[in-house]
Write an enzyme that holds these catalytic residues in place. Structure first.
Site, PDB file in Angstrom:
ATOM      1  N   ASN A   1      53.395   3.491  31.847  1.00 16.49           N
ATOM      2  CA  ASN A   1      54.107   2.826  32.859  1.00 16.49           C
ATOM      3  C   ASN A   1      55.157   3.708  33.564  1.00 16.49           C
ATOM      4  O   ASN A   1      56.050   3.762  32.697  1.00 16.49           O
ATOM      5  CB  ASN A   1      54.689   1.270  32.774  1.00 16.49           C
TER       6      ASN A   1
ATOM      7  N   HIS B   1      52.139  -9.712  27.831  1.00 21.93           N
ATOM      8  CA  HIS B   1      53.144  -9.373  28.973  1.00 21.93           C
ATOM      9  C   HIS B   1      54.332 -10.212  29.079  1.00 21.93           C
ATOM     10  O   HIS B   1      54.278 -10.956  30.009  1.00 21.93           O
ATOM     11  CB  HIS B   1      52.154  -9.371  30.408  1.00 21.93           C
TER      12      HIS B   1
ATOM     13  N   TYR C   1      58.083   4.362  36.607  1.00 18.87           N
ATOM     14  CA  TYR C   1      59.037   4.073  37.621  1.00 18.87           C
ATOM     15  C   TYR C   1      59.735   5.079  38.132  1.00 18.87           C
ATOM     16  O   TYR C   1      59.974   5.649  39.202  1.00 18.87           O
ATOM     17  CB  TYR C   1      59.591   2.607  37.547  1.00 18.87           C
TER      18      TYR C   1
ATOM     19  N   ARG D   1      43.750  -4.451  35.684  1.00 16.58           N
ATOM     20  CA  ARG D   1      44.602  -4.802  34.626  1.00 16.58           C
ATOM     21  C   ARG D   1      45.247  -6.174  34.900  1.00 16.58           C
ATOM     22  O   ARG D   1      45.963  -6.027  35.744  1.00 16.58           O
ATOM     23  CB  ARG D   1      45.327  -3.445  34.387  1.00 16.58           C
TER      24      ARG D   1
ATOM     25  N   GLU E   1      55.040  -2.838  27.711  1.00 18.92           N
ATOM     26  CA  GLU E   1      56.285  -2.398  27.687  1.00 18.92           C
ATOM     27  C   GLU E   1      57.216  -3.326  26.774  1.00 18.92           C
ATOM     28  O   GLU E   1      58.336  -3.753  26.856  1.00 18.92           O
ATOM     29  CB  GLU E   1      57.063  -2.724  29.231  1.00 18.92           C
TER      30      GLU E   1
ATOM     31  N   GLU F   1      50.939   1.367  35.014  1.00 18.78           N
ATOM     32  CA  GLU F   1      51.552   0.931  36.198  1.00 18.78           C
ATOM     33  C   GLU F   1      52.355   1.973  36.810  1.00 18.78           C
ATOM     34  O   GLU F   1      52.906   3.191  36.225  1.00 18.78           O
ATOM     35  CB  GLU F   1      52.686  -0.099  35.757  1.00 18.78           C
TER      36      GLU F   1
HETATM   37  O1  IFM Z   1      56.701  -6.473  37.460  1.00 15.14           O
HETATM   38  C1  IFM Z   1      57.200  -5.287  36.574  1.00 15.14           C
HETATM   39  C2  IFM Z   1      55.963  -5.675  35.192  1.00 15.14           C
HETATM   40  O2  IFM Z   1      55.934  -6.793  34.935  1.00 15.14           O
HETATM   41  C3  IFM Z   1      56.151  -4.739  34.168  1.00 15.14           C
HETATM   42  N1  IFM Z   1      56.532  -3.461  34.828  1.00 15.14           N
HETATM   43  C4  IFM Z   1      57.497  -3.119  35.699  1.00 15.14           C
HETATM   44  C5  IFM Z   1      57.007  -4.313  37.018  1.00 15.14           C
HETATM   45  C6  IFM Z   1      58.075  -3.857  38.020  1.00 15.14           C
HETATM   46  O3  IFM Z   1      59.244  -4.169  37.687  1.00 15.14           O
END
Ligand code: IFM
Length: 464
Positions: free
Chosen positions: A313, A138, A315, A94, A183, A377
Site C-alpha cells: 500500500n 482490516h 501513499y 479487494r 497495514e 492500495e
Molecule cells: O482508508 C485507508 C485504508 O483503510 C487503509 N489504507 C489507507 C487508506 C487511506 O487512508
C-alpha cells in the site's frame, strides 16, 4: 530502505485514456475497500461489536462524531456495487471480511448469516468475472477479544488462525487469492501506539508486541488457509514508505533517525515475513531479539513461511529528522518536505516517483526473497464532486511510476486503487473522499466520477 535525496515529481500524465499500454499481459486491475468503511449494518444479522463500533462512540475520537453504523450501506447494496465494478471492468476486487460479523465474540460461535453475506458477495463477483480478493483483518477486531487484551495478547493470534479456518472453509472453494492482514504497522502505531484509531490505546513503544502478535496471527492464518484451500495465493498488505531526509538535515543523527524510522515502519513487518527474522530494534530499547519473551521459539518459522506475494500500500514518502528532544521517547521526528508538492485533500504530498523508489528498493533489499508484488492500495482523497481531474492526475502519475518500476525489473502483478467508493475514513469520518464513485451519505446514492470513466478506459485499453 535508506533515506534518499529528494527529487521533484515528474509531470503526471493527466489526460484521460492517455496512458500507453505499458503493463504486462495479464496484469490485474482492481479496486479496494474495507468492511467497516463501507458495509454499515453494524448490528445486523447477529454481527458483534468491533473495536471500531466502540471507538467511534468515544467523545472526540472521530471528526464530528461520525460512525460506520451505516457507512455506504454496502451490506444492503451489494448487487448495485458489484454492478458498478462490472461496469468499471475490474479484474479483481479487494474487500475485507468483518471478523465480528462471522464470529460475533471473536471465537467460538459462528454466525451463519455473516458468512452468508460474504458467500453472496463472492458469487456475485464471480458472476461478474471479477476475482474476489478478501482481506481477513482490516482493523475491526471483535470487541470481545479487545476486552481480553486485543493484539497485546498472544492468544489473539490463535483466535485469528481459527477465524481464518472458518472463512476458508466457507469461501475456499471459490476464492484463490487471500490477504491476511492490512497495514499491521498502521494498526499497531495508530491503534495501540498513539490511540488515534481503535482501540484507542496510547502505549507508545509498549505497543510493539502488537506487531509480533499480528504477524504470528498472519502465520497461523496462512497455515490454516494453505490447509483448506489448495493452490491458495497468500499475501499480506503492508503499508510501505520510502524514508527521506530534508536537504537541510542530513547529518549523522538525521541519517540514524531515518534508519530507525525505516526499521519501525517498513522492516519490522517486511523482514520477518520475507527473511524470517526481525531487524535490530536497539533504537527502540529492544536489543533482546526475543523482545523480553514476546517472540517465542518457532514463531519466526510460522511467520516466515513463504508468501505468494507482497501486497504494497503506497501513499507517500515520509520525511524525518533527528529528534529535537532525544529523551522524548522516539528516535526520530517526522518532518515536512521542503519541496512544494501538490497535496491531496488530506494534505498528503503527491509524490508518484516515490512508488518507483519504494519498489526498486524493496527489490534490491530483499532480492530473491521478494515474492511478486501487488499494489494493494494507492489513491487519494479529493474534494467532493464528480469532476476529479486531480485524482486522475494522481492515478496516472502513480501508474506511470509503477510502469517504471516494472521496466526496471520489479515483478509487479497487479494494482488495486483505493478506493472504489467514498467511505468512512477512520478518525476523519466522512470528511475524506477517496472514491472513484461519489457516495451521498444522506441517501446512499452512488455516482461515478470522471476518474471512474478514466480508470474504466484504462482497464479496457490494457485488456485490448
Ligand atoms: O482508508 C485507508 C485504508 O483503510 C487503509 N489504507 C489507507 C487508506 C487511506 O487512508
Amino acid at each position: 530502505m535508506t533515506a534518499r535525496s529528494t527529487r521533484p515529481s515528474p509531470a503526471p500524465n493527466a489526460a484521460p485514456g492517455d496512458l500507453p499500454p505499458r503493463f504486462p499481459a495479464g496484469f490485474l486491475w482492481g479496486a479496494s475497500t474495507a468492511a467497516y468503511q463501507i458495509e454499515g449494518a453494524a448490528e445486523k444479522d447477529g454481527k458483534g461489536p468491533s473495536v471500531w463500533d466502540t471507538f467511534v462512540r468515544r467523545p472526540g475520537a472521530v471528526r464530528d462524531g461520525h460512525t460506520g453504523d451505516v457507512a455506504c450501506d454496502h451490506y444492503h447494496r451489494l448487487d448495485e456495487d458489484v454492478a458498478l465494478m462490472r461496469r468499471l471492468g475490474l479484474g479483481a476486487y479487494r474487500f475485507s471480511v468483518s471478523w465480528p460479523r462471522v464470529l460475533p465474540t471473536g471465537a467460538g460461535r459462528v454466525e451463519p448469516r455473516g458468512l452468508d453475506f460474504y458467500d453472496r458477495l463472492v458469487d456475485a463477483l464471480l458472476g461478474a468475472g471479477i476475482e474476489p480478493t478478501p482481506t481477513l483483518f482490516h482493523w475491526d477486531l471483535p470487541q470481545a477479544l479487545e476486552d481480553r487484551g486485543g493484539w497485546l495478547d498472544r492468544e489473539t493470534a490463535y483466535r485469528f488462525g481459527e477465524y481464518a479456518a472458518v472463512v476458508a472453509e466457507r469461501l475456499g472453494d471459490r476464492v484463490r487469492r487471500w490477504i491476511t492482514l492490512n497495514e499491521p504497522f498502521v494498526h499497531m502505531s495508530f491503534g495501540y501506539g498513539f490511540g488515534v484509531h481503535a482501540p484507542g490505546r496510547a502505549l507508545l513503544l509498549d505497543a510493539l508486541p502488537v506487531a509480533h502478535h499480528q504477524l504470528l496471527g498472519h502465520g497461523l492464518a496462512a497455515a490454516a488457509l494453505r490447509a483448506a484451500v489448495p493452490g491458495a495465493q497468500l499475501l499480506v498488505a503492508n503499508n510501505c514508505t520510502p524514508v527521506r531526509l530534508r536537504a537541510d538535515a542530513r547529518g549523522a543523527a538525521d541519517r540514524a533517525a531515518a534508519e530507525a524510522y525505516d526499521v519501525l515502519h517498513n522492516r519490522l513487518f517486511n523482514d520477518p515475513l520475507l527473511l524470517g527474522r526481525y531487524p535490530d530494534l536497539s533504537a527502540y530499547g529492544t536489543p533482546d531479539p526475543a523482545w523480553g519473551g514476546v517472540v517465542r521459539e518457532g514463531d519466526l518459522d510460522v511467520i516466515g513461511a513463504p508468501l505468494d506475494g507482497l501486497g504494497v500500500n503506497y501513499y507517500n514518502p515520509t520525511w524525518v529528522t533527528a529528534p529535537a528532544d532525544p529523551s522524548a521517547g522516539l528516535p526520530f521526528d517526522l518532518a515536512e518536505p521542503e519541496e512544494a508538492y501538490a497535496r491531496t485533500a488530506f494534505g498528503w504530498p503527491v509524490v508518484p516517483e516515490g512508488l518507483t523508489e519504494l519498489l526498486t528498493e524493496l527489490a534490491s533489499r530483499y532480492g530473491n526473497a521478494l515474492p511478486p508484488v501487488w499494489i494493494t492500495e494507492n489513491g487519494c482523497s479529493q474534494p467532493a464532486g464528480l469532476r476529479d481531474g486531480a485524482r486522475i492526475a494522481y492515478l496516472a502519475g502513480h501508474l506511470d511510476a509503477l510502469a517504471r518500476a516494472i521496466a526496471a525489473g520489479v515483478d509487479v502483478r497487479g494494482y488495486f486503487t483505493w478506493s472504489l467508493l467514498d467511505n468512512f475514513e477512520w478518525a476523519e469520518g466522512y470528511h475524506q473522499r477517496f472514491g472513484l464513485v461519489e457516495v451521498d451519505f444522506a441517501t446512499g446514492a452512488r455516482t461515478p466520477r470522471e476518474s471512474f470513466d478514466w480508470y474504466r478506459k484504462l482497464i479496457a485499453a490494457h485488456r485490448g
